[in-house]
Scaffold this motif. Sequence first.
Motif, mmCIF file in Angstrom:
data_model
loop_
_atom_site.group_PDB
_atom_site.id
_atom_site.type_symbol
_atom_site.label_atom_id
_atom_site.label_comp_id
_atom_site.label_asym_id
_atom_site.label_seq_id
_atom_site.Cartn_x
_atom_site.Cartn_y
_atom_site.Cartn_z
ATOM 1 N N ASP A 118 0.715 -1.266 -0.037
ATOM 2 C CA ASP A 118 -0.124 -0.049 0.012
ATOM 3 C C ASP A 118 0.796 1.307 0.042
ATOM 4 O O ASP A 118 0.722 2.276 -0.772
ATOM 5 C CB ASP A 118 -1.069 -0.002 1.184
ATOM 6 N N ASP A 159 2.402 1.635 -3.475
ATOM 7 C CA ASP A 159 1.643 2.483 -4.327
ATOM 8 C C ASP A 159 1.248 3.722 -4.061
ATOM 9 O O ASP A 159 1.300 4.358 -5.117
ATOM 10 C CB ASP A 159 0.301 1.648 -4.400
ATOM 11 N N LYS A 210 4.412 5.637 -5.066
ATOM 12 C CA LYS A 210 4.599 5.730 -6.411
ATOM 13 C C LYS A 210 3.620 6.685 -7.197
ATOM 14 O O LYS A 210 4.247 7.464 -8.042
ATOM 15 C CB LYS A 210 4.279 4.368 -7.024
ATOM 16 N N ASP A 211 2.389 6.648 -6.940
ATOM 17 C CA ASP A 211 1.425 7.713 -7.241
ATOM 18 C C ASP A 211 1.960 9.027 -7.148
ATOM 19 O O ASP A 211 2.002 9.986 -7.841
ATOM 20 C CB ASP A 211 0.076 7.506 -6.818
ATOM 21 N N ASN A 244 5.739 -2.647 -11.066
ATOM 22 C CA ASN A 244 4.417 -2.541 -10.262
ATOM 23 C C ASN A 244 3.401 -3.691 -10.648
ATOM 24 O O ASN A 244 2.748 -4.379 -10.119
ATOM 25 C CB ASN A 244 3.663 -1.292 -10.329
ATOM 26 N N GLN A 277 1.678 -6.685 -8.609
ATOM 27 C CA GLN A 277 0.313 -6.961 -8.354
ATOM 28 C C GLN A 277 -0.216 -8.270 -8.878
ATOM 29 O O GLN A 277 -1.135 -8.925 -7.996
ATOM 30 C CB GLN A 277 -0.506 -5.988 -9.066
ATOM 31 N N HIS A 302 -8.083 -4.312 -3.074
ATOM 32 C CA HIS A 302 -7.951 -2.674 -3.441
ATOM 33 C C HIS A 302 -8.975 -2.303 -4.385
ATOM 34 O O HIS A 302 -9.025 -1.135 -4.885
ATOM 35 C CB HIS A 302 -6.429 -2.418 -4.236
#
Length: 542
Positions: free
Chosen positions: A330, A333, A336-337, A357, A361, A371
């Motif tokens: 989490d 992610d 990364k965003d 990524n 996943q 998610h």
Amino acid sequence: MKRGLTTILLAWLMSICAMAQDVESALTKFDKQTSVAAANLFFSELLKAEFVDEETVFPDGTPADSLKQQVWYWAGEWMYDQQQYEQAEAYALKALPLCHVGNDFKADCLNLLGLIYVRMGDVKNAANYAKQCLEIDMKSGDDDRISSSMNTVAGIYMAGYQAKEAEQYILEALEHANKVDNPARKAVLLGMASEVYHTLGQDEKALTYAEQAIETEEKLGRSPKLMIRLSQKGSALLGLHRYKEAEDIYRQVVPEMKAMGDYHSYAIALNRLGMSLLCQERQQEAIPYYREAAGLFSKMGDLYNEIHSHKGLYESYWALNPDSAKLELDLFDLLKDSLYTHSTADALSRYNAEFGNDQLQQENAEVRQAHRRTIIIATLLVLLIAALAWFIIRRNHRRWQRQMQELIREIELLQSKREADTAEQPKTTEALDENEKLFLMRVIEAVNAAMPHGNFGVEQIAAELNMSVQTFRRKVQSAAGESPKAYIQAIQMEKAIVLLKNKPDISVAQVANLCGFDETSSFGHTFKRIYGCSPSEYRDKQ
């Protein structure tokens, strides 16, 4: 014996902190009151801290701008060395407009800004400043300076995930370095070459360059730099799957880097030590190293390396504790965003490939299912934000059109004043057709965007608008009633008026620089010729 060594190390670290406080105290005094005495005190403290090799003493009567140029540039260097990158950026940006008196010094300041922005993760700004530096150094013909600036550009390409481009620069930098006798520079370049080839997956080459760099540093007796070169060798060994050898190296360099206070290199080494353990399936041992590295990178604002820490934690927890692994994924992610929002569109595909990524996943189908609801909500939010952004863009576009029309009117007034003695008068706004208005708006926008960089001559603006110089001259003459050069100067002066009115906290020299003038004196002459008073007098009247 250990207690005695600890006491000595603690005393040494306390002395380093005290010296840093003395330097920053002297800098604060200079910032409060610019004087020769304050500048000399600052450089005296730098010498005591062994940050500079020789004493700098300014004679009485040294101009204030010369004092500021030197003190602010070296303040930027000091803050960069102390890993206080935002303060380093602030001082370097203040020094840069004062560096026009000497190209070498300007190149140094540009190079410093390139390095600062690399550390701050701003690849676009880093490349802009570093390439300006390289252009100056190439004109100088100084092989040592050329090799240094090429090394900086190579490092920026590495930060932008373009190792192939970095390879070209680092190989050419080594060619220039071979023409001069500067082993310290050569060691840095060899270390960068090792990192480039490790990234390209050519780890035999990476190992060869790292060992050459280590040999050079050992001859120079530079222990702090030697630790960095050993760390680069460790990366090559990881790439060659020689994990135990890499672990041994990182166990050597990690405590040394921490003791020297080089926390950025220390945190990177922690990440790599964690990787060497993870590759040996010693996940439990790897976790504390990744955890400490993540905390350090978070404090420094180094998003890219922090992401790698959380990726390592995810992989370490995967077989030990699925719940903890999910938390790390989490965070991965989320960061990364966040990094994507700071990156250019061209870099997105490189980041996806680098971080892998999609693979993460696929390995964690259960996490992906958890998610799904979050993704749906996020999609709705994105659509809402997109609608809001469309509304704001429309509103801002209308506001921009009004502002451009007002600016055209103000420039017409300036033109009218300057051409009062001529028979031909410029067109009024009302006399312009819509195409002419739009064309002048585009000219104003292009000139304003190019002014801070100095690339706003007639040829450059014509090229920016995708038309020949002849067509550009004809259209400006028709719409504005005067030559392109005169119209561009009118835009400069209008921007100067706005800055002098609305930005009382910036100096006249900074206003001149923002309006595209290399020399403050040239700006003052032009301003006085048009407005009948100096920029300072105009500001006082306001």
